[in-house]
Design an enzyme around this catalytic site. Structure first.
Site: not given
Length: 849
Positions: A125, A265-269, A300, A303, A322
């Site tokens: 992203e 911080g983090a990613m919603e893969n 996450e 998401h 978001e």
């Protein structure tokens, strides 16, 4: 030439003539430490005879085949592969050499200094899947992805589909053939590869499926990984979201992987979430750290529905990802976990949103996103925190039952698709029976914030004749908004400070009379937005403010106390309260504060108020007062509490007098101790960095502690400490490293930048020479770095800490000159500089107060 940008118009034109169905992607991660091989086969339909392009960032394209025909590789130009004369059904295969990144974008590669092991992870992203494979890089072109990954034999690979059993190859390699994914946008695909280790578990979804769970990290952090805690929070989140959304978890498994040098911080893969591994705590975490991690876990997970199952069509509706994840994570925390006071902690996030909303770059929640450069600077406090606060208002406005009924229908209609604002608002209108067009216009489609304040008149007996909530437009051009909120009164009684009046009502227009208040005795304090349901700047009347200053520690409820302090914080930022008055109020509130998130926010505000908002002529007095007071509070704090730890860290940062600095150094060396204070390695670094910055420790002490802590974190802390040395050559080297050293990782650059500025208040003369250098270097910084890295450099290098400190060093004036002379500079760069200059101007105004 488009370069690496993509406009909304180009994206719309491409999706109008092209529909992608599948990708088959092979990655060979065994070809060296700098590059890897990528082979992409893309199947899509197109308008016959049409032309389009694939996105790719590669060192070299080795071959290009279109519908069985080899085409010249020079079709790859300017990060695009031009495709002409397409048929109805098309297959394109691209072989390329791609480069590992060290900025947290694309496919990041990292060598752990603790054991020498190599790790990779993807972060796509907004537009960085193209750094790994050829792709139609826009959210509305969803497809199914099949990944094949060749790795060294001691690695494991995680992706969106369940990890398969690998096939052994020659020369100590393994091949991981993943099953096809669900339909998804390219930016939420993932490849995480390396010798990761962890634990597994499972849960049963609402539809009876068993969902495998995994939590993983690099090997050197395994002893600190609390996987069971992660599983517990995750399971609570699954239960809450499946119930409230009325829609089961849409993917086949759920892995959560902690990765190094992350730029977020983090990613919603989808089904494969990544977290920065600073969330793995080497020392006992505070309650605030655990709450923040739990919130991130739930954010996450939220998401998986908002963003992954249903995705915005274009980045102007990023809030559909978001804002909803931010709102739902706090709701799940408060109602589905042990953190029942999560909405109090939300005030720290809301503070971020209100700060962003008062900058010259303020924008609607539904932002105008013309191209990728716009969206890359739009992951901000408005998109996250303001959006979540406004959604909380919306739930009150339409009713909770109607809100979730609408969401259920929204997911039923749009699963695996892409949506825009009207798609959601239509469902909310249908469920609630309310016309939301006017509400949407002022809350979602207009920028800025309004101000709410009470006006009260009383009779001769001290009873209220009229209490009015006055609303004013703070942001030029913004409309007055409808608010659903509460007005309350608090008075001192024989039982302490008690709430003696409370009325929830709709506030609209310029003035709203609180009819229920007529005839009651005037409370000692009148609080607009009691319970924090609204989103606005809140003011206290003079009598209420005077009572708060004298009695802030007597308020037993953390949320009420925090709302009062937030109003005072807003006043100091607007130049309506001087720093000494604010600091006395805030320091008086600390002993009573039980919510650790708010305790930490208050300490951060104390830092800023002292360093940025205090007039130069008052600094010696104020700095001595703050440092002494924090040290006294640290000594008085209850042993082995989060408050004690945070106060010691704050006292070390703010120690100003020679006596206080020596006291902090004695705590560092063990010559003096505090009962119950854990001297773990993180506390040692915190104290050492402060002591180096204030001149009571030096390079030899840094080297000694680094021998004890050879980890990645230890190296970063050592870099921060070295940059804190008060020496002109050290400062110049640190400045040059932050702005120009391309070899620095994100975290190492941040550490160096923090150390660079650590003693600006004590030694401003060491920094003046680089003020003009900073402005002169901005265009080069923006041109030479990826978007995220450039944003970090601008924030780290900006000389806001020097405002008002050095005669003739006009930080604000130089910033305005730069903006006037660079109106044609990249929009993202102009935005960031304008924000920094605006905050510097606030500091100058506050100092004059």
């Amino acid at each position: 030439m488009p370069g690496m940008n993509l406009t909304r118009a180009e994206a719309e034109a491409r999706s109008a003539v092209t529909k992608v169905s599948t990708y088959d992607i092979s990655l060979d991660l065994t070809t060296g430490a700098e590059t890897f091989l990528s082979k992409s086969t893309v199947n899509f339909t197109a308008t016959p005879g049409a032309s389009t392009f694939l996105d790719l960032v590669a060192d070299e394209v080795l071959s290009l085949e279109v519908n069985g025909e080899a085409r010249p590789v020079d079709a790859y130009q300017d990060y695009r592969i031009q495709l002409d004369n397409l048929t109805e059904n098309n297959t394109v295969t691209v072989e390329a050499v791609c480069r590992y990144m060290h900025t947290g974008e694309g496919l990041h590669r990292f060598t752990d200094p603790a054991d020498g092991l190599d790790y990779c992870y993807s972060q796509f992203e907004v537009p960085d899947a193209r750094r790994v494979f050829a792709v139609f890089e826009q959210p509305d072109m969803k497809a199914r992805f099949t990944f094949h990954v060749t790795t060294p034999e001691n690695w494991v690979v995680f992706s969106n589909s369940p990890t398969p059993e690998p096939t052994a190859l020659e020369n100590g390699k393994k091949l991981w053939d993943f099953a096809e994914t669900e339909l998804m946008s390219s930016y939420i695909t993932a490849i995480i590869a390396g010798p990761y280790v962890g634990m597994t578990d499972s849960l049963v979804s609402a539809d009876g499926r068993e969902i495998p769970l995994g939590v993983y990290c690099r090997q050197s952090l395994l002893e600190h990984l609390d996987a069971q805690w992660m599983f517990d929070v995750t399971k609570a989140g699954f239960k809450f979201f499946e119930k409230e959304y009325g829609h089961v978890y849409p993917f086949r498994k759920y892995d959560q992987i902690f990765v190094p040098e992350y730029n977020a911080g983090a990613m919603e893969n989808a089904g494969c979430v990544t977290f920065r591994d600073q969330y793995i705590f080497r020392s006992k975490p505070t309650a605030a750290q655990l709450e923040a991690l739990a919130n991130t876990v739930l954010h996450e997970l939220a998401h998986m529905w908002f963003g992954d199952l249903v995705t915005m069509k274009w980045w102007n509706d990023l809030w559909l990802n978001e804002s909803f994840a931010e709102f739902m994570s706090h709701l799940a925390l408060a109602e589905g976990t042990q953190w029942t006071d999560a909405w109090t902690g939300f005030m720290a996030r809301k503070d971020w949103g209100l700060t962003q909303d008062q900058m010259p770059s303020t924008h609607p929640i539904v932002a105008e996103i013309r191209d990728l450069e716009d969206v890359e600077v739009n992951f901000d406090g408005i998109t996250y925190a303001k959006g979540a606060a406004v959604l909380r208002q919306l739930v009150s406005y339409v009713g909770r039952e109607n809100f979730f009924k609408a969401l259920n229908e929204y997911f039923n209609k749009h699963s695996w698709g892409n949506t825009t604002l009207p798609d959601l608002m239509n469902e909310l209108e249908a469920a609630s029976g309310r016309d939301l067009k006017a509400w949407s216009k002022v809350w979602l489609e207009e920028a800025g914030v309004t101000l709410l304040r009470p006006e009260v008149t009383v009779d001769a007996e001290g009873k209220i004749t009229e209490l009015t909530v006055v609303q004013e437009s703070f942001t030029p051009g913004s409309s007055l908004r409808p608010h659903r909120l509460a007005v309350a009164g608090y008075s001192k009684t024989e039982n302490g400070i008690e709430r003696v009046f409370h009325n929830e009502l709709d506030v609209e227009g310029a003035a709203t009379v609180v009819e229920a208040a007529a005839g009651i005795a005037r409370p000692d304090l009148i609080l607009v937005n009691d319970g924090d349901l609204g989103y606005a700047k809140i003011r206290l009347d003079e009598e209420s403010l005077a009572f708060a200053k004298a009695n802030i520690g007597g308020f037993s409820d953390s949320l009420t106390r925090s709302l009062i302090l937030a109003s005072a914080w807003d006043m100091i930022r607007d130049g309506q309260m001087n720093s000494r008055d604010y600091l006395e109020l805030a320091l008086s509130a600390l002993p009573a504060e039980t919510d650790i998130t708010m305790f930490g926010l208050l300490l951060r505000h104390i830092d800023v108020a002292a360093l940025r908002y205090t007039a130069v002529e008052a600094r010696e007095e104020v700095f001595t007062y703050v440092g002494n007071r924090l040290l006294w509070l640290a000594r008085a704090a209850t042993a082995e509490t989060d408050q004690q730890r945070l106060l010691v860290q704050a006292a070390a940062r703010r120690a100003w007098s020679a006596e206080d600095r020596e006291t902090v150094n004695r705590l560092r060396t063990g010559e003096e101790s505090l009962l119950g204070l854990p001297m773990d390695v993180d506390m040692k670094w915190d104290l050492l960095i402060s002591c180096v910055a204030n001149g009571t420790a030096g390079v030899a002490d840094i080297d000694a502690l680094l021998v004890e802590d050879t980890t990645m974190t230890g190296q970063q802390k050592a870099a921060q400490a070295r940059a804190a040395v008060a020496d002109a050559e050290v400062k110049q080297a640190a400045f040059d490293a932050v702005l120009f050293d391309a070899s620095l990782s994100n975290d190492m650059r941040i550490a160096t930048g923090l150390g660079y500025w650590a003693n600006a208040a004590r030694h401003p003369e060491l920094f003046v020479a680089n003020v003009e250098n900073f402005y002169a270097s901005l265009e080069k910084v923006w041109e030479d770095n990826t978007s995220h890295t450039a944003q970090s450099i601008v924030a780290l290098g900006f000389p806001g800490a020097l405002v008002g400190l050095v005669p003739g060093c006009d930080v604000v004036g130089l910033g305005n000159q730069w903006l006037a002379a660079h109106q044609d500079a990249p929009a993202g760069l102009v935005r960031l500089v304008s924000e920094q200059v605006a905050e510097a101007h606030r500091a100058a105004v506050a100092q004059q107060a």
